[in-house]
Design a protein around this motif. Structure first.
Motif, short mmCIF file in Angstrom:
data_model
loop_
_atom_site.label_atom_id
_atom_site.label_comp_id
_atom_site.label_asym_id
_atom_site.label_seq_id
_atom_site.Cartn_x
_atom_site.Cartn_y
_atom_site.Cartn_z
N ALA A 1 0.86 -1.20 0.00
CA ALA A 1 0.00 0.00 0.00
C ALA A 1 0.89 1.24 0.00
CB ALA A 1 -0.90 -0.02 1.23
N VAL A 2 0.45 2.27 -0.71
CA VAL A 2 1.19 3.55 -0.75
C VAL A 2 0.23 4.71 -0.56
CG1 VAL A 2 3.06 2.75 -2.27
CG2 VAL A 2 0.95 3.68 -3.27
N ASP A 3 0.81 5.91 -0.34
CA ASP A 3 -0.01 7.13 -0.27
C ASP A 3 -0.32 7.60 -1.68
OD1 ASP A 3 -0.06 7.35 2.51
OD2 ASP A 3 1.89 8.37 2.54
N ARG A 4 -1.57 7.84 -1.91
CA ARG A 4 -1.93 8.43 -3.21
C ARG A 4 -2.35 9.88 -2.98
NH1 ARG A 4 -6.97 8.86 -7.06
NH2 ARG A 4 -5.80 9.54 -8.88
N VAL B 1 -4.77 12.75 0.67
CA VAL B 1 -3.97 11.53 0.61
C VAL B 1 -4.81 10.34 1.06
CG1 VAL B 1 -2.00 10.33 1.68
CG2 VAL B 1 -1.77 12.71 0.93
N ARG C 1 -4.66 5.79 1.26
CA ARG C 1 -3.80 4.60 1.15
C ARG C 1 -4.40 3.68 0.10
NH1 ARG C 1 1.14 4.52 2.73
NH2 ARG C 1 1.15 2.38 3.55
N GLU D 1 -2.18 2.52 -7.99
CA GLU D 1 -1.72 3.92 -7.95
C GLU D 1 -0.78 4.21 -9.11
OE1 GLU D 1 0.75 7.35 -6.90
OE2 GLU D 1 1.43 5.30 -7.20
N ARG E 1 3.05 13.22 9.29
CA ARG E 1 3.85 12.00 9.14
C ARG E 1 4.57 12.06 7.79
NH1 ARG E 1 1.71 8.48 5.41
NH2 ARG E 1 -0.55 8.57 5.06
N ASP F 1 4.46 8.13 1.99
CA ASP F 1 4.94 6.78 1.67
C ASP F 1 4.54 6.44 0.24
OD1 ASP F 1 5.55 4.09 1.56
OD2 ASP F 1 3.77 3.48 2.70
N ASN F 2 5.45 6.75 -0.67
CA ASN F 2 5.23 6.37 -2.07
C ASN F 2 6.55 6.51 -2.81
OD1 ASN F 2 4.57 6.18 -4.80
ND2 ASN F 2 2.48 6.93 -4.44
N ARG G 1 7.37 6.11 -5.73
CA ARG G 1 7.26 6.76 -7.04
C ARG G 1 7.27 8.29 -6.91
NH1 ARG G 1 3.67 8.72 -10.39
NH2 ARG G 1 1.91 8.48 -8.99
N LEU G 2 6.74 8.81 -5.80
CA LEU G 2 6.60 10.26 -5.65
C LEU G 2 7.77 10.89 -4.91
CD1 LEU G 2 2.79 10.41 -4.72
CD2 LEU G 2 3.84 10.81 -6.95
N PHE H 1 7.94 13.36 0.71
CA PHE H 1 6.94 14.40 0.98
C PHE H 1 6.33 14.10 2.33
CE2 PHE H 1 4.52 11.02 -0.95
CZ PHE H 1 3.21 11.10 -0.47
N VAL I 1 2.77 14.07 5.00
CA VAL I 1 1.30 13.95 5.00
C VAL I 1 0.81 14.60 6.29
CG1 VAL I 1 -0.65 12.36 5.09
CG2 VAL I 1 1.30 11.83 3.62
N GLU J 1 -6.37 13.21 5.48
CA GLU J 1 -4.94 13.42 5.23
C GLU J 1 -4.72 14.18 3.92
OE1 GLU J 1 -2.50 10.11 7.62
OE2 GLU J 1 -3.23 9.41 5.68
N PHE J 2 -3.71 15.05 3.95
CA PHE J 2 -3.37 15.85 2.76
C PHE J 2 -1.85 15.87 2.59
CE2 PHE J 2 -7.52 17.21 3.99
CZ PHE J 2 -8.18 17.43 2.79
N ALA J 3 -1.42 16.01 1.34
CA ALA J 3 0.02 16.06 1.06
C ALA J 3 0.59 17.41 1.46
CB ALA J 3 0.24 15.82 -0.43
#
Lengths: 141, 521
Positions: free
Chosen positions: A51-54, A62, A64, A70, B91, B94-95, B97-98, B101, B103, B116-118
């Motif tokens: 799972a990742v943050d989208r 954001v 999960r 994603e 926090r 967690d990605n 690919r990105l 950053f 949250v 939650e927001f980036a």
């Protein structure tokens, strides 16, 4: 009991995730095969992708989500080679739904996204004797 | 809320109606839909600007994914309808690919769990662009909003006001039911007597003078109340032009003005493609049957038009009200406009009506009869010195016997002969048909109305007319005039049927001959 309605080109379709379990098909393996080379290098096997943050493309919110989904929705599907005129129609329709995060699409909308065949031909394909890639009308659930 | 959502809502809410109620109450006089719309838009724009200014005044920074935030900070989320939320936690993102950053967890007042927001998210994102701040303003002045959204808001407002019992509508004006002065039965009886005595339609303002309402009532309000009362009483009908209500009594209106005479009823016709030559001929005939019940498209004002009388109009005492004829009259939106015809020679005036739905002018039965006009006669209409007057004229000539086409109904068939008949008016050579036997023609007409297609009628009539011409030629106008003796049809319908029928061949100049191959069948 809800009335049975014959699907038409405006009926929304989606990928029935349960269908993969019921038919012993591995959806995550298929999703992994769909990844672009760059994403496949990042996640060499489906098991590497958890799972990742989208980050929502409009609101910044954001959530999960599965890293495979994603990657497809926010990266691979945005690349020009994701659906091409050479992509077989069945694959193109499946990919159009993946790219839309499995949010339902009608045959008219699918036709716009795959850019070939016609809405009625896509309907005929999806309503054939065998269910292709778990794609079913939303009402049937 | 997006700008589109905002403008879709303006004119539809209870608060909008409440505000307009207060506006009319304070104003004390009726207002048009446009005035109400302009007022509402101005109020809503000002209110929204005020609301947005308050949000800005709170100094809450706008959430942008690229910024970094602290716990306890309050943020304004423009993409969520300018909602405010407080940062409760941070926090790591967690990605893979990105990249790196943060949250932030944000708690909104009306939600049970934080969302939650980036943050510190530097990838391209629409909220990272500075134009996101534009959401603080509608970025439109009331005048610009009226130009851009006025029509949409006005339509929504009219729908909403129409469904509300507190508001009363007269024409395009609105007022409050509770503020209307009472127009009791006695006033309306007086109005009825006044109109009958005048023998003509009377303007609302003139009726008001006669009724002597209490001096305390404002004139505009009294006019609105009287108009509303007259419009809701079946005895009265507004027969005036746009912007000038004129009231007449329905019981004094002739039947031909109230209901379209049956002889003018034409079946809907398919519009065939005609040659330029036939199109020109059809256009010059100004027949309302060609309108096919369509909405009349306005044409520029004109001063004069010459029409050729047809048998249905001769019988009904009417003339076509096609766009060029309507252009001689002031614009009217009511079912009927009461006018006066004025004879060009005698200057005698007599009442007439322009009937919108049926597209005809009524009131000419006696005028036609007195001048012994036959179908084919020229009739000229001119704009009068007064706006509601139409000058009517024909082209008289010394009465003499002439060889003319005469129509009769014989054994259920229309037959034509060439006979010497006295005529005292000029006429169109191709259209003139003198009626030899009105009763016999009526009998043929009864049967012809049952015919679904024009084709068999044309095939029956054509040889009858062809026999009167040495070369067997028949003009399209003659056929149109002849068909209309027994069946109402516009020139385009007749000419279309003529062109589509292989029994006939065009020989140019609007003339047709019977195709010999078909004639023998």
């Amino acid at each position: 009991m809800a009335p049975i309605v014959r699907p038409d080109i405006k009926t929304p379709f989606h990928i029935d995730l349960e269908w993969f379990k019921e038919n012993s098909r591995d959806l995550r393996a298929i999703l992994h095969e769909t990844l672009c080379d760059e994403c496949r290098a990042r996640y060499p096997t489906p098991a590497d992708a958890g799972a990742v943050d989208r980050v929502h493309p409009q609101t910044g919110e954001v959530t999960r989500v599965d890293a495979l989904w994603e990657s497809i929705v926010d990266h691979c599907a945005l690349k020009p080679g994701f659906i091409t005129p050479a992509t077989p129609l069945t694959t193109a329709v499946f990919r159009a739904l993946l790219a839309n995060g499995n949010q339902p699409l009608s045959c008219e909308q699918l036709h716009e996204r795959v850019g070939k065949s016609s809405a009625s031909a896509i309907l005929k394909l999806l309503m054939g004797s065998e269910i292709e890639n778990g794609i079913v009308p939303v009402e049937s659930k | 809320m997006t700008s589109a959502d905002f403008w879709n809502e303006v004119g539809t809410t209870d608060a909008d109606l409440e505000h307009l109620y207060g506006f009319l109450l304070e104003r004390g006089t009726p207002a048009t839909s446009r005035e109400l719309t302009a007022h509402l838009i101005e109020w809503r724009v000002r209110e929204e600007e005020k609301k947005l200014a308050e949000l800005v005044a709170r100094r809450a920074p706008h959430y942008q994914p690229k910024q970094s935030y602290q716990v306890g900070q309050t943020l304004l989320f423009t993409a969520l309808g300018n909602r405010e939320g407080e940062v409760k936690g941070i926090r790591a993102g967690d990605n893979p690919r990105l990249g790196a950053f943060k949250v932030i967890q944000v708690q909104f007042a009306d939600e049970p769990k934080p969302r939650e927001f980036a943050a510190e998210f530097t990838a391209p994102h629409p909220l990272n662009e500075d134009r996101a701040r534009a959401a603080q303003s509608l970025e439109v002045t009331p005048e610009q909003a009226m130009a851009q959204y006025g029509e949409r808001v006005c339509a929504a407002l009219v729908r909403r006001l129409s469904a509300d019992k507190e508001f009363v509508r007269v024409g395009d004006e609105w007022f409050l039911k509770g503020l209307l002065p009472e127009i009791h039965a006695g006033y309306l009886n007086l109005a009825e007597a006044a109109i009958e005595q005048a023998g003509d339609a009377v303007r609302t303002a003139d009726l008001l003078k006669i009724l002597e309402l209490p001096q305390t009532v404002k004139k505009t309000t009294a006019l609105f109340a009287l108009t509303n009362a007259l419009a809701n009483d079946d005895r009265f009908e507004d027969v005036g032009p746009v912007g000038e209500a004129r009231w007449y009594l329905t019981r004094l209106e002739p039947p031909t003005a109230r209901e379209r005479p049956a002889v003018l009823e034409a079946a809907p016709a398919t519009q065939a493609q005609l040659s330029n030559e036939l199109e020109l001929i059809a256009a010059e005939l100004y027949d309302e049957a060609d309108l096919n019940g369509d909405t009349v498209k306005p044409v520029p004002p004109r001063d004069e038009i010459t029409l050729i009388l047809t048998y249905p109009h001769r019988q009904a005492g009417t003339l076509p009200l096609t766009p060029p004829v309507r252009a001689l009259l002031p614009n009217f939106a009511q079912p009927r406009l009461k006018i006066n015809f004025q004879d060009a020679t005698t200057q005698e005036k007599f009442p007439g009506y322009a009937v919108a739905d049926g597209h005809y002018l009524a009131g000419l039965t006696q005028w036609f009869a007195a001048r012994k006009l036959s179908p084919g006669a020229y009739v000229t209409l001119k704009r009068g010195a007064e706006p509601l007057t139409l000058i009517i004229d024909y082209q008289p000539q010394r009465e003499r016997s002439l060889w003319v086409r005469v129509a009769r109904g014989v054994d259920g068939h229309l037959v034509f002969s060439q006979e010497k008949r006295p005529l005292s008016h000029k006429y169109d050579e191709e259209m003139l048909i003198v009626i030899g036997d009105p009763i016999g023609i009526d009998a043929v007409a009864q049967a012809a109305r049952q015919q679904r297609s024009l084709a068999p009628l044309l095939e029956e009539i054509f040889p009858e007319l062809a026999k009167l011409s040495g070369a067997g030629h028949v003009h399209a106008k003659t056929l149109y005039s002849a068909v209309n003796l027994i069946r109402r049809a516009g020139p385009r319908a007749v000419m279309g049927a003529l062109c589509e029928n292989r029994a006939f061949t065009s020989v140019g100049g609007g003339y047709f001959v019977l195709n010999e191959a078909y004639a023998r069948l």
